[in-house]
Design a protein around this motif. Sequence first.
Motif, short mmCIF file in Angstrom:
data_model
loop_
_atom_site.label_atom_id
_atom_site.label_comp_id
_atom_site.label_asym_id
_atom_site.label_seq_id
_atom_site.Cartn_x
_atom_site.Cartn_y
_atom_site.Cartn_z
N LYS A 228 -19.27 -58.22 4.80
CA LYS A 228 -19.51 -57.30 5.91
C LYS A 228 -19.83 -58.07 7.19
CE LYS A 228 -22.39 -53.32 7.24
NZ LYS A 228 -22.91 -53.91 8.50
N THR A 229 -20.66 -59.10 7.08
CA THR A 229 -21.02 -59.90 8.25
C THR A 229 -19.81 -60.62 8.82
OG1 THR A 229 -23.28 -60.20 7.40
CG2 THR A 229 -22.51 -61.75 9.09
N LEU A 230 -19.01 -61.24 7.94
CA LEU A 230 -17.81 -61.93 8.41
C LEU A 230 -16.83 -60.95 9.07
CD1 LEU A 230 -17.12 -64.41 5.46
CD2 LEU A 230 -17.98 -64.97 7.74
N SER A 231 -16.69 -59.78 8.49
CA SER A 231 -15.79 -58.77 9.05
C SER A 231 -16.27 -58.32 10.42
CB SER A 231 -15.69 -57.58 8.09
OG SER A 231 -14.90 -56.54 8.66
N ASP A 232 -17.58 -58.09 10.56
CA ASP A 232 -18.14 -57.57 11.80
C ASP A 232 -18.22 -58.61 12.91
OD1 ASP A 232 -18.54 -55.05 10.73
OD2 ASP A 232 -20.64 -55.39 10.22
N GLU A 233 -18.53 -59.87 12.55
CA GLU A 233 -18.98 -60.81 13.57
C GLU A 233 -18.15 -62.08 13.72
OE1 GLU A 233 -23.25 -61.48 13.57
OE2 GLU A 233 -23.53 -59.76 12.23
N SER A 234 -17.28 -62.40 12.76
CA SER A 234 -16.58 -63.69 12.84
C SER A 234 -15.46 -63.70 13.87
CB SER A 234 -16.02 -64.08 11.48
OG SER A 234 -14.91 -63.25 11.13
N GLY A 235 -14.81 -62.55 14.08
CA GLY A 235 -13.66 -62.48 14.98
C GLY A 235 -12.34 -62.82 14.31
N ALA A 236 -12.33 -62.99 12.99
CA ALA A 236 -11.11 -63.34 12.27
C ALA A 236 -10.15 -62.16 12.22
CB ALA A 236 -11.44 -63.80 10.86
N LYS A 237 -8.84 -62.46 12.33
CA LYS A 237 -7.82 -61.41 12.19
C LYS A 237 -7.66 -61.03 10.71
CE LYS A 237 -6.35 -61.34 16.53
NZ LYS A 237 -6.46 -60.14 17.39
N TRP A 238 -7.62 -62.04 9.85
CA TRP A 238 -7.51 -61.82 8.41
C TRP A 238 -8.64 -62.57 7.72
CZ3 TRP A 238 -1.65 -62.92 6.92
CH2 TRP A 238 -0.85 -61.91 7.45
N ILE A 239 -9.26 -61.92 6.75
CA ILE A 239 -10.27 -62.57 5.89
C ILE A 239 -9.82 -62.35 4.46
CG2 ILE A 239 -12.67 -62.65 5.18
CD1 ILE A 239 -13.40 -61.50 7.94
N ARG A 240 -9.55 -63.44 3.76
CA ARG A 240 -9.05 -63.38 2.39
C ARG A 240 -10.08 -64.02 1.46
NH1 ARG A 240 -3.86 -63.00 1.00
NH2 ARG A 240 -3.23 -63.65 3.09
N VAL A 241 -10.45 -63.31 0.41
CA VAL A 241 -11.42 -63.82 -0.55
C VAL A 241 -10.69 -64.30 -1.79
CG1 VAL A 241 -13.44 -63.32 -1.95
CG2 VAL A 241 -13.21 -62.27 0.30
N LEU A 242 -10.99 -65.51 -2.23
CA LEU A 242 -10.40 -66.06 -3.44
C LEU A 242 -11.46 -66.23 -4.52
CD1 LEU A 242 -8.11 -68.81 -1.84
CD2 LEU A 242 -7.51 -66.46 -2.44
N TYR A 243 -11.04 -66.06 -5.77
CA TYR A 243 -11.88 -66.30 -6.96
C TYR A 243 -12.99 -65.25 -7.12
CZ TYR A 243 -9.89 -70.82 -5.56
OH TYR A 243 -9.06 -71.81 -5.11
N LEU A 244 -12.62 -64.05 -7.55
CA LEU A 244 -13.58 -63.01 -7.85
C LEU A 244 -13.61 -62.77 -9.36
CD1 LEU A 244 -11.95 -62.05 -5.04
CD2 LEU A 244 -13.63 -60.22 -5.17
N TYR A 245 -14.79 -62.88 -9.97
CA TYR A 245 -14.96 -62.55 -11.38
C TYR A 245 -14.96 -61.03 -11.50
CZ TYR A 245 -16.73 -63.53 -16.12
OH TYR A 245 -16.89 -63.66 -17.49
#
Length: 471
Positions: A228-245
């Motif tokens: 949520k913080t990265l989405s709200d505040e980082s300014g990234a166009k795409w945020i991709r998460v790798l390695y979810l159990y």
Amino acid sequence: MSNKKRVHFVSLGCPKNLVDTEMMLGALRSDGYTVSEDAESADTIVVNTCGFIEEAKRESLEKIMELSALKKTGALKNLVVAGCLTQRYKDQLVEGLPEADLFVGSGEFQNIHTILRNRAAGNAEKRFFHLPTYLQEESTPRVNSQPGHRAYLKISEGCKKRCAFCAIPLIRGNLQSRKISGVLSEAKLLIAGGVKELLVISHDFTDYGWDLRRQDQAATESPYELLKTLSDESGAKWIRVLYLYPDGITPELVELVRTRENLVKYFDMPLQHINNEMLKRMNRRMTREEIEVALDRIRTAIPEAVIRTQFIVGFPGETEEQFEELVQFVKEQKFDRVGCFKYSPEEGTKAGAMTDQVDEDIKEVRYQKLMAVQRKISQKKHAAMIGRIVPVIVEGFSDETELLLKGRTSQQAPDIDGQVYINDGVAEVGDIVNVEITASHDYDIVGRIVEVQSSHLATEPLTQTGDARLN
């Protein structure tokens, strides 16, 4: 130039290891080193090794021996062996590889500039090992080695799980999470430097913050809060998460991904197997039924979501019936992306000591069969994309010809998934453009640019041409 210190890096293994390489690069550049793309002209070579499976270990050793020959034919003075293989086999490597000058463990690599400086001053010490790993700090220098529009963002070290086949906890130790504030600061710096896509990496994203919350009840670090913080505040166009159990795929997390435009609808969720007995022997701590709940949760909330997974075939004791259950599961689920590994026995792991190891020929047969099933699924999914218009981030020219550009949709992670080949249109590296898909292959798709979605330079629709070109 002749007086400058020149370093050449070879980074093997996973993206997490690559980030360590980037931190070593940052430390050496701040100490006056220039980077040499050519190993022959470097006076220092750093091989950041992988020690995860047998094939990776063999690749690391072969590369070390290959580069050691430059001591006779090139400018090489310092051959540094770092990374997971070094940490795991520190005693054996120091004794067995006299060709190497320095051995730097995964808890000491951040001090490589000091180690090399001391060596130049006459320090004869070859071994540098301390803690199993180093947790990145806000002040840690780092140079992004990826194309300027994307970067890996490592949020933790080590792992709290103890899968029977995995040596990571033996090498990297227990889970250590970075604070959200530090992760966000790094993300903002990367975005300010031109990065558009953040690839969030760890050994298990869904365990992020567990150690901090355990130490301090007031800690707020969690997968949900970080994303949520990265989405709200980082300014990234795409945020991709790798390695979810899969046990961490909560309704709250899925809903966050569903509602945030810059959170890529891409779930990288290694399952390893689906037969309950195999999952138990692997110490995966989930059942087939629980995995199916997680998959259904994603697909119900986000029908367009891409699910990538991986499986292990030939795990000790795997019967033909258990393997066939896995094959049928893949056919039923129709995953967007599937990776497959033939089980590799690892010293010090529970599975490595099991007596009912599967024959290598059987592993190969099972591997080929499972990948053939997935190939057909992939073909159909890609064929169904023909006629669709999708955002694509441009990576550059195709490796095969400059008549084609290459890029990736949000459904494709770099280096592990396929690509989009663009045969009509003009763009710059890092542009996010709309591409109409016109053809498909097993793992790649082909298309033409139809308009710009967003770009750091172009504001008008891209010129249509008879080929694809970079501005």
